[in-house]
Design an enzyme around this catalytic site. Structure first.
Site: not given
Ligand code: TRP
Length: 345
Positions: A114, A206, A209
């Site tokens: 991240k 995956k 969003k």
């Protein structure tokens, strides 16, 4: 109530909820209600470890709550609330900041992913995120945590923190008359293999969003037309569907669609292939559209209704927070005594 095991899990209110969140997490949350006492938390403190637009955050906290309820979580029998309303999460997280070691956090792969290349510019909160997650679970002394594969390392860290706290403070824990295993070792409940939902545009990624293409995912609030369009456009390969699971091995897009069908229908992949093996994708996709619309349509409709009734959703969260706080305060008071703080008794 007999001493049922206690489940805790959290979902971040960031972006729209999609089929991956539903099949990968929420369906499992719903099932666990029958066998466990459950606490489901909308983790808004975790959300702000990366920048969130305030009005959008408010909206998504309500949207996740609405999804929980629309999917069948009963907020009266169990507990549904947003994290920031129970200040004990942040308080225990501070204590855990002082228990966890830098070396432990430096190993967290999610932070590395991240934070990316510009690590200097990541928030301190993003780095300490796993300590807050440990506090979420351990402030209720929860024993079981349904999480996806990607959260397993964080759960292991929570176990390490629990153990180090129990060791570091073992004398004080005993002096204050607590069980030497003050914090339990929380167990992961990894959801079944069928529930890892991949992007509709790329079967190796995956469903997410943050994918720029909305065609990569089915949002829980998509209407029937959007669901149908996205499934019809979903990437496939030119071969017909195989008759055996073996045949899905090097065909990630086919595997994903069969997996989604199986999860929505409550069947195995083998069941699905017994019915559709040898057929073309077009026919399979039409049946999948019908199934998806039947299963997801009512949830999306209920979510829309609930998100318009903000007073109701906010009242659910306030009530859940009141009940969560009772449990959390008991743990936090004990922690204060164990650590040696003075508090009003
Ligand atoms: N980190 C989890 C995720 O991104 C969310 C989360 C926060 C969580 N606290 C938790 C999950 C406690 C399980 C238990 O998916």
């Amino acid at each position: 109530m007999a001493a049922k095991e206690l489940v805790f899990s959290g979902v971040q209110p960031t972006g729209n909820l999609h089929l991956g969140n539903y099949l990968g997490a929420i369906v499992n949350f719903v099932k666990l209600q029958n066998t466990h006492n459950c606490i489901y938390c909308v983790v808004d403190l975790h959300a702000i470890t990366v920048w969130q637009d305030p009005a959008e955050l408010t909206r998504t906290i309500r949207e996740v709550t609405a999804a929980f309820i629309a999917a069948g979580i009963d907020p009266k029998k169990h507990i549904v609330f947003n994290q920031s309303q129970v200040s004990e999460h942040a308080e225990l997280a501070w204590v855990f900041n002082c228990v966890a070691r830098l070396g432990w956090l430096n190993r967290m792969t999610q932070f590395k992913e991240k934070a990316g290349k510009d690590r200097e510019n990541a928030s301190v909160g993003l780095y300490a995120y796993p300590n807050l997650m440990a506090a979420d679970i351990l402030v209720y002394r929860a024993t079981h945590v349904p999480v996806g594969e990607d959260q397993k390392q964080h759960l292991e860290l929570a176990r390490d923190i629990a153990q180090k706290f129990n060791n570091d403070f073992s004398d004080s824990i005993r002096t204050h008359g607590f069980n030497e295993k003050f914090f339990p070792q929380p167990e992961p409940l990894i959801t079944g293999a069928a529930t890892r939902v991949m992007s509709l545009r790329d079967g190796s990624k995956k469903m997410s969003k943050s994918d720029p293409s909305d065609y990569s995912r089915i949002n829980l609030t998509d209407d029937a037309d959007a669901i149908a369009q996205k499934i019809r456009k979903a990437k496939t390969d030119p071969e017909p569907l195989p008759s055996e699971e073996e045949g899905l091995k090097s065909r990630p897009e086919a595997d994903n669609l069969v997996g989604i069908y199986a999860a929505l229908a409550g069947q195995t992949r083998a069941d699905v292939l017994r019915e559709f093996g040898g057929g073309q994708f077009s026919g399979f996709k039409s049946t999948l559209v019908d199934l998806a619309v039947t299963k997801l349509g009512p949830i999306g409709a209920e979510m829309k209704k609930l998100t318009q009734d903000t007073a109701y959703v906010d009242a659910v969260l306030a009530d859940g927070a009141d009940r969560a706080r009772v449990i959390a305060a008991e743990t936090m008071n004990a922690v204060k005594d164990i650590v040696g703080f003075i508090r009003k008794k």
